[in-house]
Scaffold this motif. Sequence first.
Motif, short mmCIF file in Angstrom:
data_model
loop_
_atom_site.label_atom_id
_atom_site.label_comp_id
_atom_site.label_asym_id
_atom_site.label_seq_id
_atom_site.Cartn_x
_atom_site.Cartn_y
_atom_site.Cartn_z
N GLN A 20 -4.83 8.32 2.34
CA GLN A 20 -4.71 7.02 2.98
C GLN A 20 -4.44 5.91 1.97
O GLN A 20 -5.26 5.03 1.80
N PRO A 21 -3.29 5.84 1.33
CA PRO A 21 -2.15 6.74 1.38
C PRO A 21 -2.21 7.76 0.24
O PRO A 21 -3.07 7.70 -0.63
N LEU A 22 -1.22 8.66 0.24
CA LEU A 22 -1.09 9.65 -0.84
C LEU A 22 -0.79 8.89 -2.14
O LEU A 22 0.15 8.11 -2.20
N HIS A 23 -1.60 9.14 -3.17
CA HIS A 23 -1.36 8.48 -4.47
C HIS A 23 -1.21 9.53 -5.57
O HIS A 23 -1.24 10.74 -5.30
N PRO A 64 -20.01 7.09 3.80
CA PRO A 64 -20.03 6.29 5.03
C PRO A 64 -18.77 5.50 5.32
O PRO A 64 -18.48 5.21 6.47
N HIS A 65 -17.99 5.15 4.33
CA HIS A 65 -16.80 4.33 4.57
C HIS A 65 -15.62 5.13 5.11
O HIS A 65 -14.67 4.57 5.64
N ARG A 66 -15.65 6.44 4.99
CA ARG A 66 -14.47 7.26 5.29
C ARG A 66 -14.07 7.27 6.76
O ARG A 66 -12.93 7.58 7.07
N GLU A 67 -14.99 6.94 7.66
CA GLU A 67 -14.61 6.96 9.07
C GLU A 67 -14.16 5.59 9.58
O GLU A 67 -13.64 5.49 10.69
N ALA A 68 -14.30 4.55 8.78
CA ALA A 68 -13.95 3.20 9.22
C ALA A 68 -12.45 3.07 9.49
O ALA A 68 -11.63 3.64 8.75
N GLY A 116 -7.83 5.31 -3.09
CA GLY A 116 -7.19 4.83 -1.87
C GLY A 116 -7.69 3.46 -1.49
O GLY A 116 -6.93 2.62 -1.00
N THR A 117 -8.98 3.19 -1.74
CA THR A 117 -9.55 1.88 -1.41
C THR A 117 -8.82 0.78 -2.18
O THR A 117 -8.41 -0.23 -1.61
N ASP A 118 -8.65 0.99 -3.49
CA ASP A 118 -7.94 0.00 -4.31
C ASP A 118 -6.49 -0.13 -3.88
O ASP A 118 -5.95 -1.24 -3.80
N ARG A 143 -4.60 -3.48 -2.51
CA ARG A 143 -3.38 -4.00 -3.13
C ARG A 143 -2.28 -4.22 -2.08
O ARG A 143 -1.59 -5.23 -2.10
N LEU A 144 -2.13 -3.25 -1.18
CA LEU A 144 -1.12 -3.39 -0.12
C LEU A 144 -1.45 -4.58 0.77
O LEU A 144 -0.58 -5.39 1.11
N ARG A 145 -2.70 -4.69 1.17
CA ARG A 145 -3.15 -5.78 2.05
C ARG A 145 -2.97 -7.15 1.38
O ARG A 145 -2.55 -8.12 2.02
N ASP A 146 -3.26 -7.21 0.07
CA ASP A 146 -3.25 -8.49 -0.64
C ASP A 146 -1.91 -8.82 -1.29
O ASP A 146 -1.80 -9.84 -1.98
N GLY A 147 -0.91 -7.96 -1.10
CA GLY A 147 0.41 -8.23 -1.67
C GLY A 147 0.48 -8.06 -3.17
O GLY A 147 1.33 -8.66 -3.83
N LEU A 148 -0.37 -7.22 -3.75
CA LEU A 148 -0.38 -6.97 -5.19
C LEU A 148 0.49 -5.75 -5.51
O LEU A 148 0.83 -4.97 -4.63
#
Length: 192
Positions: free
Chosen positions: A19-22, A58-62, A150-152, A156-161
């Motif tokens: 989420q996504p493949l890196h 715990p974050h994986r299902e969000a 994936g979190t980072d 980055r995608l969300r924040d336009g970085l």
Amino acid sequence: MTDDRNDVVDVASAHGRFQPLHLGHLEYLLAAARRCRTLVVGITNPDPWQVRSEPSAPHREAGHANPFTFYERLSMVDGALRDSGLPDTAFRVVPFPHSFPERLGHYLPAGATVLLTIYDGWGEEKLRRFRAHGWRTEVLWRRDTTVTSGTDLRRRLRDGLAWDHLVPPATARVVRDLPATHPVFAPERHVG
């Protein structure tokens, strides 16, 4: 069952949310491909109804941690493996509902070896579950740090970085084709 590291196996499985493949994921998939004749790549959390809350992760299902559809992730994995030179006869991509290990026999061939990499308690828990359900396992490596996360990457995608240096070209192609309204670009929302 126990680890078996003697030879290349006929069929093995590697899995992830992708989420996504890196690039870290691609390193794992290519290492797994070297261990078998046919690699079954399992995409976990294939849809929102195949996810269960996991106390050790715990974050994986969000929802915000799972913005990409199964098909988008399949396109990333398939493209990255082909771009890396694997022939399409060397791998398959399937849903992999690891939250329900009793169902994996419907997605993996009997006798497949489940290949894992372990970075944390969640990796150890998956290893325990696979073994408890009778799957042969092999740990490719245990590490304290990841190549990227994936979190980072989603942040980055969300924040336009800058992000494309962290992913294989196939992932970049999929992401660049997404509409601006795609959930990966939406502000992160937490409930509660």
